[in-house]
Scaffold this active site. Structure first.
Site, PDB file in Angstrom:
ATOM      1  N   SER A  11     -72.271 -37.528  -5.129  1.00 38.46           N
ATOM      2  CA  SER A  11     -73.531 -37.362  -5.861  1.00 38.46           C
ATOM      3  C   SER A  11     -74.669 -38.005  -5.068  1.00 38.46           C
ATOM      4  O   SER A  11     -74.696 -39.230  -4.880  1.00 38.46           O
ATOM      5  CB  SER A  11     -73.421 -38.007  -7.245  1.00 38.46           C
ATOM      6  N   HIS A  34     -73.191 -32.866  -4.797  1.00 37.20           N
ATOM      7  CA  HIS A  34     -73.651 -32.845  -6.190  1.00 37.20           C
ATOM      8  C   HIS A  34     -75.092 -33.330  -6.245  1.00 37.20           C
ATOM      9  O   HIS A  34     -75.427 -34.399  -5.727  1.00 37.20           O
ATOM     10  CB  HIS A  34     -72.738 -33.739  -7.027  1.00 37.20           C
ATOM     11  N   ASP A  36     -78.226 -34.106  -8.750  1.00 39.92           N
ATOM     12  CA  ASP A  36     -78.592 -34.391 -10.148  1.00 39.92           C
ATOM     13  C   ASP A  36     -80.087 -34.250 -10.363  1.00 39.92           C
ATOM     14  O   ASP A  36     -80.867 -35.024  -9.809  1.00 39.92           O
ATOM     15  CB  ASP A  36     -78.200 -35.827 -10.507  1.00 39.92           C
ATOM     16  N   MET A  38     -83.003 -34.693 -13.008  1.00 42.40           N
ATOM     17  CA  MET A  38     -83.298 -35.377 -14.285  1.00 42.40           C
ATOM     18  C   MET A  38     -84.786 -35.278 -14.573  1.00 42.40           C
ATOM     19  O   MET A  38     -85.607 -35.505 -13.678  1.00 42.40           O
ATOM     20  CB  MET A  38     -82.907 -36.851 -14.186  1.00 42.40           C
ATOM     21  N   HIS A  67     -76.761 -29.989 -10.840  1.00 40.52           N
ATOM     22  CA  HIS A  67     -76.512 -30.402 -12.231  1.00 40.52           C
ATOM     23  C   HIS A  67     -77.863 -30.663 -12.886  1.00 40.52           C
ATOM     24  O   HIS A  67     -78.534 -31.643 -12.577  1.00 40.52           O
ATOM     25  CB  HIS A  67     -75.642 -31.677 -12.196  1.00 40.52           C
ATOM     26  N   MET A  69     -80.051 -31.840 -15.676  1.00 43.13           N
ATOM     27  CA  MET A  69     -80.186 -32.640 -16.902  1.00 43.13           C
ATOM     28  C   MET A  69     -81.643 -32.526 -17.338  1.00 43.13           C
ATOM     29  O   MET A  69     -82.442 -33.446 -17.184  1.00 43.13           O
ATOM     30  CB  MET A  69     -79.787 -34.090 -16.621  1.00 43.13           C
ATOM     31  N   MET A 138     -69.010 -34.465 -18.766  1.00 38.83           N
ATOM     32  CA  MET A 138     -69.636 -35.756 -18.463  1.00 38.83           C
ATOM     33  C   MET A 138     -68.704 -36.871 -18.914  1.00 38.83           C
ATOM     34  O   MET A 138     -68.299 -36.908 -20.088  1.00 38.83           O
ATOM     35  CB  MET A 138     -70.985 -35.902 -19.180  1.00 38.83           C
ATOM     36  N   ASP A 176     -67.767 -36.002 -14.060  1.00 36.39           N
ATOM     37  CA  ASP A 176     -68.959 -36.623 -13.481  1.00 36.39           C
ATOM     38  C   ASP A 176     -69.287 -37.900 -14.241  1.00 36.39           C
ATOM     39  O   ASP A 176     -69.645 -37.846 -15.414  1.00 36.39           O
ATOM     40  CB  ASP A 176     -70.119 -35.615 -13.578  1.00 36.39           C
TER      41      ASP A 176
HETATM   42  C1  DX5 Z   1     -75.130 -39.228 -14.061  1.00 36.39           C
HETATM   43  C2  DX5 Z   1     -75.027 -38.204 -12.973  1.00 36.39           C
HETATM   44  C3  DX5 Z   1     -73.940 -38.441 -12.021  1.00 36.39           C
HETATM   45  C4  DX5 Z   1     -74.033 -39.742 -11.265  1.00 36.39           C
HETATM   46  C5  DX5 Z   1     -72.625 -40.241 -11.095  1.00 36.39           C
HETATM   47  O1  DX5 Z   1     -75.965 -38.793 -15.061  1.00 36.39           O
HETATM   48  O2  DX5 Z   1     -74.850 -36.906 -13.519  1.00 36.39           O
HETATM   49  O3  DX5 Z   1     -73.760 -37.352 -11.121  1.00 36.39           O
HETATM   50  O4  DX5 Z   1     -74.639 -39.623 -10.012  1.00 36.39           O
HETATM   51  O5  DX5 Z   1     -72.656 -41.502 -10.557  1.00 36.39           O
HETATM   52  P1  DX5 Z   1     -71.378 -42.458 -10.575  1.00 36.39           P
HETATM   53  O6  DX5 Z   1     -70.289 -41.761  -9.841  1.00 36.39           O
HETATM   54  O7  DX5 Z   1     -71.863 -43.693  -9.885  1.00 36.39           O
HETATM   55  O8  DX5 Z   1     -71.011 -42.717 -12.018  1.00 36.39           O
HETATM   56 ZN    ZN Z   2     -74.259 -35.201 -12.188  1.00 37.23          ZN
END
Ligand code: DX5
Ligand code: ZN
Length: 225
Positions: A11, A34, A36, A38, A67, A69, A138, A176
């Site tokens: 990630s 990956h 993310d 947000m 991903h 969010m 998740m 994840d």
């Molecule tokens: C959290 C993200 C993850 C995050 C995971 O909301 O969707 O992808 O980067 O990080 P770790 O592996 O440190 O929990």
């Molecule tokens: Zn993620």
């Protein structure tokens, strides 16, 4: 992408952005990247958007696993299709017409995934599971890297695996949040095939961390039913 092997997806959220190219080079032995996204509304954090996705796409040969969010996936999904994503996953909790979004993603030749927060039950996916390439479970509440794995997710993964078996479909099951070598084999035994890891990859020897997670994950594969 098949579920015959496990896929490790570092990630980018946990990378050191001041030396991002080196970070991407260090994890080139992984299977997916990956990414993310947000929006500060769906989750209480902001990360990065389309411009960074395009740069990451150009700077790594790994497939880009986006991903989302975000509260408005209908609006945001096309941006990342345009940016060159290989997989686009939106949250079940954020959408109103999941089938339309999945169709939109598929029409671009991109894999479509739906993500479930820890509190969202697997049964929500009954009507759409046959259409999905990937289901993201998740295993923390989304928004931040470095959180602890929510233990109830093992049972949820097994429920999802059972639902897929009942439907005769094999979407990739992605986990994840809080994934590390120590819990990799268990989540694979539960049915997961894509393991996202942020903080467990981007500290110390990145390449070795990827290999440690993959090795442990494959042990789970040997023992899964
Ligand atoms: C959290 C993200 C993850 C995050 C995971 O909301 O969707 O992808 O980067 O990080 P770790 O592996 O440190 O929990
Ligand atoms: Zn993620």
């Amino acid at each position: 992408m098949t579920s015959d092997d496990v896929l490790v997806a570092p990630s980018v959220l946990s990378a050191d952005f001041t030396r991002l190219q080196e970070e991407l080079d260090d994890v080139r032995g992984a299977d997916l990247l990956h990414f993310d996204v947000m929006d500060g509304h769906f989750v209480p954090n902001l990360s990065f958007g389309v411009a960074i996705a395009q740069q990451v796409r150009r700077s790594s040969s790994l497939p880009l696993d986006v991903h989302l969010m975000v509260e408005n996936p209908e609006e945001v999904v096309p941006w990342f299709l345009e940016a060159g994503a290989d997989v686009v996953t939106f949250h079940w909790e954020a959408q109103t017409h999941a089938e339309r979004l999945v169709d939109l993603i598929h029409r671009s030749g991109v894999k479509a995934g739906v993500a479930l927060n820890p509190a969202t039950p697997v049964c929500c996916l009954e009507s759409i599971i046959d259409e999905l390439d990937l289901v993201l479970v998740m295993t923390v509440n989304p928004g931040f890297g470095g959180q602890g794995f929510v233990e109830g997710c093992h049972r949820k993964l097994r429920q999802l695996t059972g639902m897929c078996r009942d439907h005769g479909v094999e979407p990739l099951i992605e986990v994840d949040g809080g994934i590390k070598a120590a819990n990799a084999s268990q989540v694979v035994r539960d049915g997961a095939r894509v393991l996202v890891a942020g903080s467990a990859v981007f500290s110390g020897d990145r390449a070795r961390n990827v290999e440690d997670i993959r090795r442990e994950a494959r042990r789970g594969l040997q023992r899964s039913v």
